[in-house]
Write an enzyme that holds these catalytic residues in place. Sequence first.
Site, PDB file in Angstrom:
ATOM      1  N   ALA A  63     -66.609  36.529  28.965  1.00 48.54           N
ATOM      2  CA  ALA A  63     -65.167  36.817  29.045  1.00 48.54           C
ATOM      3  C   ALA A  63     -64.438  36.224  27.838  1.00 48.54           C
ATOM      4  O   ALA A  63     -63.528  36.851  27.277  1.00 48.54           O
ATOM      5  CB  ALA A  63     -64.600  36.257  30.347  1.00 48.54           C
TER       6      ALA A  63
ATOM      7  N   SER B  38     -69.389  38.125  20.005  1.00 51.91           N
ATOM      8  CA  SER B  38     -70.807  38.211  20.358  1.00 51.91           C
ATOM      9  C   SER B  38     -71.106  39.599  20.879  1.00 51.91           C
ATOM     10  O   SER B  38     -70.210  40.282  21.401  1.00 51.91           O
ATOM     11  CB  SER B  38     -71.140  37.197  21.448  1.00 51.91           C
ATOM     12  OG  SER B  38     -72.442  37.462  21.977  1.00 51.91           O
TER      13      SER B  38
ATOM     14  N   TYR C  75     -68.566  32.650  29.141  1.00 51.19           N
ATOM     15  CA  TYR C  75     -68.871  32.926  27.727  1.00 51.19           C
ATOM     16  C   TYR C  75     -68.542  34.374  27.396  1.00 51.19           C
ATOM     17  O   TYR C  75     -67.849  34.675  26.417  1.00 51.19           O
ATOM     18  CB  TYR C  75     -70.347  32.625  27.472  1.00 51.19           C
ATOM     19  CG  TYR C  75     -70.781  32.794  26.034  1.00 51.19           C
ATOM     20  CD1 TYR C  75     -70.592  31.783  25.109  1.00 51.19           C
ATOM     21  CD2 TYR C  75     -71.389  33.974  25.603  1.00 51.19           C
ATOM     22  CE1 TYR C  75     -70.994  31.931  23.782  1.00 51.19           C
ATOM     23  CE2 TYR C  75     -71.792  34.134  24.285  1.00 51.19           C
ATOM     24  CZ  TYR C  75     -71.601  33.108  23.379  1.00 51.19           C
ATOM     25  OH  TYR C  75     -71.998  33.267  22.070  1.00 51.19           O
TER      26      TYR C  75
ATOM     27  N   ASN D 162     -65.373  30.111  13.896  1.00 58.55           N
ATOM     28  CA  ASN D 162     -66.766  30.324  14.301  1.00 58.55           C
ATOM     29  C   ASN D 162     -67.230  29.391  15.414  1.00 58.55           C
ATOM     30  O   ASN D 162     -68.173  29.717  16.142  1.00 58.55           O
ATOM     31  CB  ASN D 162     -67.649  30.163  13.054  1.00 58.55           C
ATOM     32  CG  ASN D 162     -69.097  30.022  13.390  1.00 58.55           C
ATOM     33  OD1 ASN D 162     -69.753  30.988  13.751  1.00 58.55           O
ATOM     34  ND2 ASN D 162     -69.601  28.789  13.325  1.00 58.55           N
TER      35      ASN D 162
ATOM     36  N   LYS E 120     -65.569  35.836  24.834  1.00 56.56           N
ATOM     37  CA  LYS E 120     -65.858  36.644  23.644  1.00 56.56           C
ATOM     38  C   LYS E 120     -65.138  37.996  23.719  1.00 56.56           C
ATOM     39  O   LYS E 120     -64.725  38.541  22.699  1.00 56.56           O
ATOM     40  CB  LYS E 120     -67.366  36.823  23.471  1.00 56.56           C
ATOM     41  CG  LYS E 120     -68.114  35.508  23.221  1.00 56.56           C
ATOM     42  CD  LYS E 120     -67.612  34.812  21.972  1.00 56.56           C
ATOM     43  CE  LYS E 120     -68.459  33.615  21.594  1.00 56.56           C
ATOM     44  NZ  LYS E 120     -68.008  32.978  20.352  1.00 56.56           N
TER      45      LYS E 120
ATOM     46  N   VAL F 106     -61.546  22.326  17.803  1.00 54.52           N
ATOM     47  CA  VAL F 106     -60.775  23.579  17.732  1.00 54.52           C
ATOM     48  C   VAL F 106     -59.918  23.832  18.978  1.00 54.52           C
ATOM     49  O   VAL F 106     -59.022  24.664  18.937  1.00 54.52           O
ATOM     50  CB  VAL F 106     -61.671  24.816  17.468  1.00 54.52           C
ATOM     51  CG1 VAL F 106     -62.347  24.720  16.115  1.00 54.52           C
ATOM     52  CG2 VAL F 106     -62.689  25.031  18.584  1.00 54.52           C
TER      53      VAL F 106
HETATM   54  P1  NAD Z   1     -74.479  26.187  17.045  1.00 58.76           P
HETATM   55  O1  NAD Z   1     -74.479  25.484  18.356  1.00 58.76           O
HETATM   56  O2  NAD Z   1     -75.646  26.059  16.126  1.00 58.76           O
HETATM   57  O3  NAD Z   1     -73.155  25.802  16.217  1.00 58.76           O
HETATM   58  C1  NAD Z   1     -71.895  25.698  16.813  1.00 58.76           C
HETATM   59  C2  NAD Z   1     -71.115  24.573  16.139  1.00 58.76           C
HETATM   60  O4  NAD Z   1     -69.796  24.513  16.731  1.00 58.76           O
HETATM   61  C3  NAD Z   1     -71.738  23.186  16.324  1.00 58.76           C
HETATM   62  O5  NAD Z   1     -71.852  22.528  15.081  1.00 58.76           O
HETATM   63  C4  NAD Z   1     -70.765  22.477  17.249  1.00 58.76           C
HETATM   64  O6  NAD Z   1     -70.688  21.070  17.021  1.00 58.76           O
HETATM   65  C5  NAD Z   1     -69.452  23.165  16.900  1.00 58.76           C
HETATM   66  N1  NAD Z   1     -68.452  23.010  17.950  1.00 58.76           N
HETATM   67  C6  NAD Z   1     -68.633  23.143  19.287  1.00 58.76           C
HETATM   68  N2  NAD Z   1     -67.469  22.875  19.929  1.00 58.76           N
HETATM   69  C7  NAD Z   1     -66.556  22.588  18.970  1.00 58.76           C
HETATM   70  C8  NAD Z   1     -65.183  22.235  19.013  1.00 58.76           C
HETATM   71  N3  NAD Z   1     -64.519  22.104  20.171  1.00 58.76           N
HETATM   72  N4  NAD Z   1     -64.545  22.006  17.841  1.00 58.76           N
HETATM   73  C9  NAD Z   1     -65.209  22.114  16.664  1.00 58.76           C
HETATM   74  N5  NAD Z   1     -66.503  22.441  16.565  1.00 58.76           N
HETATM   75  C10 NAD Z   1     -67.165  22.678  17.712  1.00 58.76           C
HETATM   76  O7  NAD Z   1     -74.230  27.716  17.406  1.00 58.76           O
HETATM   77  P2  NAD Z   1     -74.287  29.077  16.555  1.00 58.76           P
HETATM   78  O8  NAD Z   1     -75.394  29.884  17.112  1.00 58.76           O
HETATM   79  O9  NAD Z   1     -74.220  28.827  15.098  1.00 58.76           O
HETATM   80  O10 NAD Z   1     -72.920  29.723  17.074  1.00 58.76           O
HETATM   81  C11 NAD Z   1     -71.794  29.915  16.274  1.00 58.76           C
HETATM   82  C12 NAD Z   1     -70.934  30.988  16.913  1.00 58.76           C
HETATM   83  O11 NAD Z   1     -71.709  32.186  17.066  1.00 58.76           O
HETATM   84  C13 NAD Z   1     -70.433  30.626  18.315  1.00 58.76           C
HETATM   85  O12 NAD Z   1     -69.098  31.081  18.455  1.00 58.76           O
HETATM   86  C14 NAD Z   1     -71.371  31.405  19.215  1.00 58.76           C
HETATM   87  O13 NAD Z   1     -70.784  31.702  20.461  1.00 58.76           O
HETATM   88  C15 NAD Z   1     -71.594  32.654  18.400  1.00 58.76           C
HETATM   89  N6  NAD Z   1     -72.798  33.430  18.740  1.00 58.76           N
HETATM   90  C16 NAD Z   1     -74.038  32.887  18.717  1.00 58.76           C
HETATM   91  C17 NAD Z   1     -75.148  33.663  19.074  1.00 58.76           C
HETATM   92  C18 NAD Z   1     -76.559  33.098  19.106  1.00 58.76           C
HETATM   93  O14 NAD Z   1     -77.477  33.783  19.585  1.00 58.76           O
HETATM   94  N7  NAD Z   1     -76.780  31.901  18.591  1.00 58.76           N
HETATM   95  C19 NAD Z   1     -74.989  35.004  19.410  1.00 58.76           C
HETATM   96  C20 NAD Z   1     -73.715  35.549  19.417  1.00 58.76           C
HETATM   97  C21 NAD Z   1     -72.626  34.746  19.082  1.00 58.76           C
END
Ligand code: NAD
Length: 257
Positions: free
Chosen positions: A159, A143, A157, A89, A161, A63
Amino acid sequence: MRLQDKVALITGAASGIGRESALLFAAEGAGVVVADLQDDAGQATIKEIEGKGGRACYVHADVSSAVDCEAMVAFAEKRFGKLDVMFNNAGISHARDDDAVVTEEEVWDLTMRINLKGVFLGCKFAIPALRRAGGGSIINTASFVATLGAATPQLAYTASKGGVLAMTRELAVIHARENIRINALSPGPLRTELLMKYLDTEEKRRRRLVHIPLGRFGEAKEIARAALYLASDEASFTTGTNFLVDGGITAAYVTPE
Ligand code: NAD
């Protein structure tokens, strides 16, 4: 079905929230394009969807690359004929992300490239496709940390978000009259790999749980259900919002015993 005849592209759909959303969107009738860097896990998501009779295909895309983002949108339109829903996402949380003094420039830049520029690029190339489809929905994963400060810092992270939230609001206003709805989805702390790799002891998990009124970590599936609402026509009057799905963490001053 809530996404009958829709086509959705989900980044970061090989794991966590993206993966659960891909499964749910496909079960609700959408053709789903799974975009990720992890090809094997991405293909596994496709297999699972197809095994349940759903329609999905995988595209390798970073991405943070404009070339990849343009190609993933073109792929979705070619494979399914149009694009209705763009779910930006994909995101990372870097192990060396810390306070302003400690965080290295390289960690800051990488986090911004994926978490913030990645969302910008997803919007940049999806918006013309959504126009061609006569409108649609964009969901940008932010987030709860964009709303609250913490003494356990992850400055880049947080900043990144905050940037996603501000960008989402402005894009929502710019594109409202084109029937393109754009919303941020802000999960609270989840029991996914992204967070659990840091909260790797009972004590660390307990300290975090103290702040969550519902008294537990969220599940990726619970965020996928919120994404489904924002993606569907049920959210036809919802744009420019920050949809917090966080177990009450941002509402709490004192939590129940
Ligand atoms: P995760 O690590 O399970 O999944 C993230 C996915 O993104 C992975 O499959 C990874 O390979 C992919 N990815 C990473 N860099 C990439 C890139 N450059 N291009 C394409 N794909 C890429 O994490 P998650 O918990 O499912 O997180 C998803 C989103 O939710 C993220 O944006 C994260 O910041 C946000 N989020 C997560 C939480 C939490 O507690 N897990 C809380 C708030 C926000």
